[in-house]
Design an enzyme around this catalytic site. Structure first.
Site, PDB file in Angstrom:
ATOM      1  N   SER A  24       0.828  -1.209   0.000  1.00 44.87           N
ATOM      2  CA  SER A  24       0.000   0.000   0.000  1.00 44.87           C
ATOM      3  C   SER A  24       0.865   1.263   0.000  1.00 44.87           C
ATOM      4  CB  SER A  24      -0.972   0.000   1.182  1.00 44.87           C
ATOM      5  OG  SER A  24      -0.288   0.143   2.398  1.00 44.87           O
ATOM      6  N   HIS A 120       8.526   3.095   9.045  1.00 48.50           N
ATOM      7  CA  HIS A 120       8.362   2.187  10.183  1.00 48.50           C
ATOM      8  C   HIS A 120       7.095   2.591  10.947  1.00 48.50           C
ATOM      9  CE1 HIS A 120       9.654  -0.599  13.277  1.00 48.50           C
ATOM     10  NE2 HIS A 120       9.260   0.301  14.162  1.00 48.50           N
TER      11      HIS A 120
END
Ligand code: GAR
Length: 200
Positions: A24, A120
């Site tokens: 995504s 992250h």
């Protein structure tokens, strides 16, 4: 508030994407390019897991993709060498880790220097490593988020480019919290790539 876009007058950035899963973030980058916001070209996507849905996303976007399966290599260095060879064949100048679940060695880091970015799902330096969302929930933090940073040998410890905060809501599960973090990732990563370029 959406993150700002820096002013950039250089050549389009040549991005080589590394992805292990859904992809995504890859799609968010492709969409930002298509919308004329991110002056860049995705030269190709390397994926390491034959089942990774990012493969279909790359095909739909018309972006070359290459399966480089870590299980086919005796060690991390030879795996990274195959990745570097592919990225260089594509003429990639930046390495964009988008859900890349392998630890980089100097073989990957040295040819690209500071031009390797990662996203992250936590506010680093909190909750590095895998299971960042699970760790944040277990710690009971009220705010978590996502971080774009340059990649160095020490995992999740490179210089931070940009962050976005996400509140933890009562009743959140790993899935619901991660979904809201991902919404922010998709807004954060494309401009953060450009911020990294103008900071050079
Ligand atoms: C993202 O949430 C990213 O932050 C995380 O994997 C997901 C990939 O999603 N990365 C890490 O956990 C790296 N340690 P995507 O495949 O849909 O872009």
């Amino acid at each position: 508030m959406p993150p700002d876009w820096p002013e950039y007058r250089g050549e389009p950035l040549r991005l080589g994407v590394l992805a292990s899963g859904k992809g995504s973030n890859f799609t968010a980058i492709v969409q930002a390019i298509g919308a004329g916001k991110l002056p860049a070209i995705v030269t190709g996507v390397v994926y390491n897991n034959p089942e990774a849905p990012v493969r279909e996303r790359a095909k739909e976007a018309g972006v070359p993709c290459a399966l480089i399966n870590h299980r086919d290599y005796p060690d991390r260095e030879s795996f990274d060498a195959a990745i570097v060879q592919t990225l260089q064949r594509w003429g990639a100048e930046w390495v964009i880790m988008a859900g890349w679940m392998r630890q980089a060695t100097t073989v990957l880091l040295e040819p690209f220097g500071s031009r390797i970015l990662n996203i992250h799902p936590s506010l680093l330096p909190s909750f590095p490593g895998t299971r960042a969302v699970e760790q944040a929930l277990a710690a009971g933090v009220k705010i978590t988020g996502c971080t774009v940073h340059r990649v160095i040998l020490a995992v999740d410890q490179g210089p931070i480019i940009a962050q976005a905060a996400v509140p933890v809501l009562p009743g959140d599960t790993v899935a619901t919290l991660h979904a809201r973090i991902q919404e922010q990732e998709h807004r954060l990563y494309p401009p953060a790539i450009l911020w990294a370029a103008v900071q050079e």
